[in-house]
Motif scaffolding. Structure first.
Motif, PDB file in Angstrom:
ATOM      1  N   MET A   1      -8.825 -10.869 -15.000  1.00 48.85           N
ATOM      2  CA  MET A   1      -8.144 -10.506 -14.013  1.00 48.85           C
ATOM      3  C   MET A   1      -8.171  -9.019 -13.672  1.00 48.85           C
ATOM      4  N   ALA A   2      -8.671  -8.592 -12.443  1.00 47.06           N
ATOM      5  CA  ALA A   2      -8.630  -7.237 -12.249  1.00 47.06           C
ATOM      6  C   ALA A   2      -7.118  -6.217 -12.220  1.00 47.06           C
ATOM      7  N   SER A   3      -7.717  -5.046 -12.836  1.00 46.55           N
ATOM      8  CA  SER A   3      -6.462  -4.389 -12.795  1.00 46.55           C
ATOM      9  C   SER A   3      -5.918  -3.718 -11.472  1.00 46.55           C
ATOM     10  N   ALA A   4      -4.749  -3.326 -11.416  1.00 45.67           N
ATOM     11  CA  ALA A   4      -4.116  -2.992 -10.240  1.00 45.67           C
ATOM     12  C   ALA A   4      -4.775  -1.493  -9.774  1.00 45.67           C
ATOM     13  N   GLU A   5      -5.171  -0.696 -10.821  1.00 42.73           N
ATOM     14  CA  GLU A   5      -5.874   0.455 -10.489  1.00 42.73           C
ATOM     15  C   GLU A   5      -7.197   0.122  -9.800  1.00 42.73           C
ATOM     16  N   LEU A   6      -7.956  -0.773 -10.274  1.00 46.35           N
ATOM     17  CA  LEU A   6      -9.366  -1.051  -9.927  1.00 46.35           C
ATOM     18  C   LEU A   6      -9.093  -1.606  -8.391  1.00 46.35           C
ATOM     19  N   ILE A   7      -8.062  -2.321  -8.310  1.00 44.01           N
ATOM     20  CA  ILE A   7      -8.089  -3.160  -6.858  1.00 44.01           C
ATOM     21  C   ILE A   7      -7.735  -2.020  -5.884  1.00 44.01           C
ATOM     22  N   ALA A   8      -6.789  -1.052  -6.162  1.00 43.61           N
ATOM     23  CA  ALA A   8      -6.505   0.133  -5.459  1.00 43.61           C
ATOM     24  C   ALA A   8      -8.071   0.974  -5.146  1.00 43.61           C
ATOM     25  N   ARG A   9      -8.582   1.073  -6.147  1.00 39.76           N
ATOM     26  CA  ARG A   9      -9.752   2.001  -5.756  1.00 39.76           C
ATOM     27  C   ARG A   9     -10.964   1.176  -4.957  1.00 39.76           C
ATOM     28  N   LEU A  10     -11.078   0.034  -5.095  1.00 40.06           N
ATOM     29  CA  LEU A  10     -11.780  -0.888  -4.341  1.00 40.06           C
ATOM     30  C   LEU A  10     -11.403  -0.901  -2.964  1.00 40.06           C
ATOM     31  N   THR A  11     -10.105  -1.038  -2.746  1.00 38.49           N
ATOM     32  CA  THR A  11      -9.441  -1.193  -1.632  1.00 38.49           C
ATOM     33  C   THR A  11      -9.711   0.303  -0.634  1.00 38.49           C
ATOM     34  N   SER A  12      -9.397   1.382  -1.481  1.00 39.59           N
ATOM     35  CA  SER A  12      -9.656   2.582  -0.895  1.00 39.59           C
ATOM     36  C   SER A  12     -11.176   2.796  -0.512  1.00 39.59           C
ATOM     37  N   TYR A  13     -12.093   2.198  -1.370  1.00 40.26           N
ATOM     38  CA  TYR A  13     -13.410   2.530  -0.941  1.00 40.26           C
ATOM     39  C   TYR A  13     -14.041   1.710  -0.053  1.00 40.26           C
ATOM     40  N   VAL A  14     -13.534   0.379   0.219  1.00 39.76           N
ATOM     41  CA  VAL A  14     -14.067  -0.321   1.407  1.00 39.76           C
ATOM     42  C   VAL A  14     -13.206  -0.276   2.634  1.00 39.76           C
ATOM     43  N   LYS A  15     -11.918   0.370   2.547  1.00 38.38           N
ATOM     44  CA  LYS A  15     -11.225   0.441   3.656  1.00 38.38           C
ATOM     45  C   LYS A  15     -10.680   1.819   3.781  1.00 38.38           C
ATOM     46  N   SER A  16     -11.458   2.843   3.484  1.00 38.51           N
ATOM     47  CA  SER A  16     -11.097   4.318   3.648  1.00 38.51           C
ATOM     48  C   SER A  16     -10.594   4.673   4.953  1.00 38.51           C
ATOM     49  N   GLY A  17      -9.434   5.447   4.792  1.00 37.21           N
ATOM     50  CA  GLY A  17      -8.953   5.972   6.268  1.00 37.21           C
ATOM     51  C   GLY A  17      -8.120   4.980   6.728  1.00 37.21           C
ATOM     52  N   ALA A  18      -7.849   3.620   6.129  1.00 38.15           N
ATOM     53  CA  ALA A  18      -7.103   2.733   6.904  1.00 38.15           C
ATOM     54  C   ALA A  18      -5.878   2.937   6.379  1.00 38.15           C
ATOM     55  N   ALA A  19      -4.699   2.995   7.332  1.00 38.39           N
ATOM     56  CA  ALA A  19      -3.501   3.122   7.059  1.00 38.39           C
ATOM     57  C   ALA A  19      -2.697   2.021   6.596  1.00 38.39           C
ATOM     58  N   GLN A  20      -3.266   0.792   6.831  1.00 41.67           N
ATOM     59  CA  GLN A  20      -2.830  -0.568   6.195  1.00 41.67           C
ATOM     60  C   GLN A  20      -3.927  -1.526   6.100  1.00 41.67           C
ATOM     61  N   VAL A  21      -3.793  -2.210   5.340  1.00 39.52           N
ATOM     62  CA  VAL A  21      -4.610  -3.397   5.054  1.00 39.52           C
ATOM     63  C   VAL A  21      -4.178  -4.712   4.928  1.00 39.52           C
ATOM     64  N   SER A  22      -4.759  -5.550   5.823  1.00 44.44           N
ATOM     65  CA  SER A  22      -4.008  -6.674   6.022  1.00 44.44           C
ATOM     66  C   SER A  22      -3.997  -7.793   4.747  1.00 44.44           C
ATOM     67  N   THR A  23      -3.084  -8.590   4.796  1.00 38.80           N
ATOM     68  CA  THR A  23      -2.896  -9.437   3.617  1.00 38.80           C
ATOM     69  C   THR A  23      -4.187 -10.303   3.507  1.00 38.80           C
ATOM     70  N   THR A  24      -4.854 -10.584   4.493  1.00 37.06           N
ATOM     71  CA  THR A  24      -6.051 -11.215   4.452  1.00 37.06           C
ATOM     72  C   THR A  24      -7.296 -10.483   3.711  1.00 37.06           C
ATOM     73  N   ASP A  25      -7.338  -9.383   4.114  1.00 34.68           N
ATOM     74  CA  ASP A  25      -8.140  -8.349   3.557  1.00 34.68           C
ATOM     75  C   ASP A  25      -8.135  -8.053   2.038  1.00 34.68           C
ATOM     76  N   GLN A  26      -6.806  -7.878   1.733  1.00 37.11           N
ATOM     77  CA  GLN A  26      -6.223  -7.723   0.509  1.00 37.11           C
ATOM     78  C   GLN A  26      -6.564  -8.717  -0.323  1.00 37.11           C
ATOM     79  N   GLU A  27      -6.574  -9.924  -0.171  1.00 38.26           N
ATOM     80  CA  GLU A  27      -6.654 -10.991  -0.977  1.00 38.26           C
ATOM     81  C   GLU A  27      -8.150 -11.279  -1.122  1.00 38.26           C
ATOM     82  N   PHE A  28      -9.066 -10.776  -0.061  1.00 36.45           N
ATOM     83  CA  PHE A  28     -10.486 -10.916  -0.092  1.00 36.45           C
ATOM     84  C   PHE A  28     -11.032  -9.806  -1.047  1.00 36.45           C
TER      85      PHE A  28
END
Length: 109
Positions: A1-28
């Motif tokens: 299972m992915a760590s919360a830190e890696l999830i946060a880093r990938l989210t920042s990497y693929v959604k840079s500048g986004a104020a919010q990330v949708s639930t669908t995007d976060q799950e993906f």
């Protein structure tokens, strides 16, 4: 299972500048990261690779997997500067190979 830190880093990497990330995007993003970890671990095998390097390679692979969703049939929806379509890599590990290569044994025929 992915760590919360890696999830946060990938989210920042693929959604840079986004104020919010949708639930669908976060799950993906989380699914992409889980798949990326499995691909990287399988490629590395029993080799000893520093955790920071494994994490960076996993983020690169996770980004490739995530961005495929926006590239139906392997063609990015974003056009290049000359107006041509951009093809995405078929192998999601393409960004990880050069990162991991210095830590893996050389193959000899």
């Amino acid at each position: 299972m992915a760590s919360a830190e890696l999830i946060a880093r990938l989210t920042s990497y693929v959604k840079s500048g986004a104020a919010q990330v949708s639930t669908t995007d976060q799950e993906f993003i989380e699914a992409s990261l889980t798949e990326a970890e499995a691909l990287v671990v399988a490629y590395v095998g029993a080799a000893t690779v520093p955790q920071a390097v494994l994490d960076r390679a996993t983020i690169e692979v996770g980004s490739e997997l995530f961005n495929r969703r926006a590239a139906p049939n392997g063609i990015s929806q974003f056009a290049g500067p000359d107006g041509s379509a951009i093809r995405v890599a078929r192998d999601p590990m393409v960004g990880a190979y050069p990162i991991l290569q210095p830590y893996l044994p050389l193959g000899f025929a």
